[in-house]
Design an enzyme around this catalytic site. Structure first.
Site, PDB file in Angstrom:
ATOM      1  N   GLY A 155       0.801  -1.234   0.000  1.00 49.08           N
ATOM      2  CA  GLY A 155       0.000   0.000   0.000  1.00 49.08           C
ATOM      3  C   GLY A 155       0.827   1.274   0.000  1.00 49.08           C
ATOM      4  CD1 TRP A 193       4.425   2.689  -4.902  1.00 52.88           C
ATOM      5  CD2 TRP A 193       3.557   2.951  -6.947  1.00 52.88           C
ATOM      6  NE1 TRP A 193       5.452   2.605  -5.814  1.00 52.88           N
ATOM      7  CE2 TRP A 193       4.954   2.753  -7.065  1.00 52.88           C
ATOM      8  CE3 TRP A 193       2.802   3.117  -8.101  1.00 52.88           C
ATOM      9  CZ2 TRP A 193       5.608   2.742  -8.303  1.00 52.88           C
ATOM     10  CZ3 TRP A 193       3.446   3.111  -9.338  1.00 52.88           C
ATOM     11  CH2 TRP A 193       4.829   2.930  -9.422  1.00 52.88           C
ATOM     12  CG  ASP A 232      -2.182 -17.194 -16.684  1.00 52.55           C
ATOM     13  OD1 ASP A 232      -2.211 -15.975 -16.427  1.00 52.55           O
ATOM     14  OD2 ASP A 232      -1.731 -17.665 -17.743  1.00 52.55           O
ATOM     15  CE  LYS A 242       7.733  -4.174 -10.479  1.00 53.23           C
ATOM     16  NZ  LYS A 242       8.023  -4.425  -9.061  1.00 53.23           N
TER      17      LYS A 242
HETATM   18  C1  LIG Z   1       5.746  -5.034  -5.863  1.00 57.88           C
HETATM   19  S1  LIG Z   1       4.193  -5.298  -5.121  1.00 57.88           S
HETATM   20  C2  LIG Z   1       3.433  -3.735  -5.305  1.00 57.88           C
HETATM   21  C3  LIG Z   1       3.884  -2.731  -4.294  1.00 57.88           C
HETATM   22  C4  LIG Z   1       2.926  -1.575  -4.146  1.00 57.88           C
HETATM   23  N1  LIG Z   1       2.816  -0.810  -5.380  1.00 57.88           N
HETATM   24  C5  LIG Z   1       3.374  -0.666  -3.030  1.00 57.88           C
HETATM   25  O1  LIG Z   1       4.028   0.307  -3.310  1.00 57.88           O
HETATM   26  O2  LIG Z   1       3.066  -0.957  -1.864  1.00 57.88           O
HETATM   27  C6  LIG Z   1       3.336  -6.195  -6.356  1.00 57.88           C
HETATM   28  C7  LIG Z   1       1.946  -6.580  -5.935  1.00 57.88           C
HETATM   29  O3  LIG Z   1       1.284  -7.102  -7.086  1.00 57.88           O
HETATM   30  C8  LIG Z   1       0.382  -8.088  -6.645  1.00 57.88           C
HETATM   31  N2  LIG Z   1       0.021  -8.969  -7.755  1.00 57.88           N
HETATM   32  C9  LIG Z   1       0.833  -9.802  -8.446  1.00 57.88           C
HETATM   33  N3  LIG Z   1       0.133 -10.490  -9.371  1.00 57.88           N
HETATM   34  C10 LIG Z   1      -1.155 -10.072  -9.256  1.00 57.88           C
HETATM   35  C11 LIG Z   1      -2.356 -10.414  -9.927  1.00 57.88           C
HETATM   36  N4  LIG Z   1      -2.365 -11.321 -10.879  1.00 57.88           N
HETATM   37  N5  LIG Z   1      -3.509  -9.798  -9.556  1.00 57.88           N
HETATM   38  C12 LIG Z   1      -3.500  -8.860  -8.562  1.00 57.88           C
HETATM   39  N6  LIG Z   1      -2.394  -8.503  -7.890  1.00 57.88           N
HETATM   40  C13 LIG Z   1      -1.233  -9.101  -8.223  1.00 57.88           C
HETATM   41  C14 LIG Z   1       1.138  -8.823  -5.552  1.00 57.88           C
HETATM   42  O4  LIG Z   1       0.223  -9.491  -4.675  1.00 57.88           O
HETATM   43  C15 LIG Z   1       1.917  -7.690  -4.881  1.00 57.88           C
HETATM   44  O5  LIG Z   1       1.234  -7.236  -3.724  1.00 57.88           O
END
Ligand SMILES: C[S@@+](CC[C@H](N)C(=O)[O-])C[C@H]1O[C@@H](n2cnc3c(N)ncnc32)[C@H](O)[C@@H]1O
Length: 228
Positions: free
Chosen positions: A50, A52, A99, A170
């Site tokens: 959270g 961002w 997936d 990203k």
């Molecule tokens: C690097 S973290 C993001 C960090 C966030 N932007 C922050 O600043 O706190 C990536 C997030 O993408 C989520 N994520 C990955 N694949 C996903 C998907 N298919 N659907 C939803 N969320 C996904 C992960 O659960 C993870 O919490």
């Protein structure tokens, strides 16, 4: 990022009450490009833990003017956001790519799939996405695109991103990234790469920033957006 720099951003995050160092990546992007504006809304795909969202809330609060309409901040993630104030934003538990279960840090293809999904949701024209960017759309975003088909008045915005809106995605550098950059250039006035200081120097993590969404007609030509 060197260990010292890593420690620096880690300590800074704690000091400022951010949930993760990633807060400084968006802060830097925001300082350079002003992607978050008062009265605007923010959709963060993959929002946990959270950080961002915290930065988006701060940016909007700092700029808030009484005449501006209220903003909506919405986060989507597989995991529930926990441990911080939940006021001022909403989160939805959802799998953006059915997936994909979490981002594998070294997987360029997965990062492109997630980026492609974000782009599709924003612009709703995944059929044009460059080869190699695989997107498995959930049913509801398919209907979203149907709702915004072209009208007699000319091209209408498909997807959730309004004309003149901005997109930050990203990706891990590798094959397909330049194609995504070129694709976005058809849809934004300007598209730039950003590599914030808070990213590890050995990381392949890059951010594509699309500034000022432009509408395109069926022939692919840009339509000038006249602000109201
Ligand atoms: C690097 S973290 C993001 C960090 C966030 N932007 C922050 O600043 O706190 C990536 C997030 O993408 C989520 N994520 C990955 N694949 C996903 C998907 N298919 N659907 C939803 N969320 C996904 C992960 O659960 C993870 O919490």
């Amino acid at each position: 990022m060197s260990r010292n720099l890593k420690d620096f951003f880690f300590k800074q995050a704690k000091r400022h009450g951010f949930l993760a160092r990633s807060a400084f990546k968006l802060t830097e992007i925001q300082e350079r490009f002003r992607v978050i504006r008062a009265g605007g809304s923010v959709l963060d795909l993959g929002c946990c833990p959270g950080a961002w969202i915290q930065v988006a809330l701060q940016a909007i609060t700092a700029q808030r003017a009484s005449t501006k309409p209220s903003s909506l901040i919405l986060g989507v993630d597989l995991k529930a956001a926990t441990g911080h104030c939940r006021q001022g934003f909403h989160t939805v538990l959802s799998d953006m790519c059915p997936d994909t279960s979490g981002i594998a840090a070294a997987d360029v293809a997965r990062s492109l799939e997630l980026a492609g999904h974000a782009v599709r949701l924003a612009l709703s024209n995944s059929s044009e996405l460059p080869d190699g960017i695989r997107v498995t759309p959930p049913d509801q975003s398919a209907s979203l695109s149907d709702a915004h088909e072209t009208s007699p008045e000319g091209p209408q915005p498909g997807g959730v991103l309004l004309p003149e809106g901005h997109l930050v995605v990203k990706v891990l550098s590798g094959s397909g990234c330049n194609e995504l950059h070129d694709y976005l250039r058809h849809h934004f006035r300007k598209v730039v790469w950003a590599q914030p200081k808070a990213s590890r120097s050995e990381s392949r993590e890059m951010y594509l920033v699309g500034l000022c969404r432009q509408l395109t007609n069926s022939a692919g030509a840009r339509t000038r957006v006249v602000p109201k």
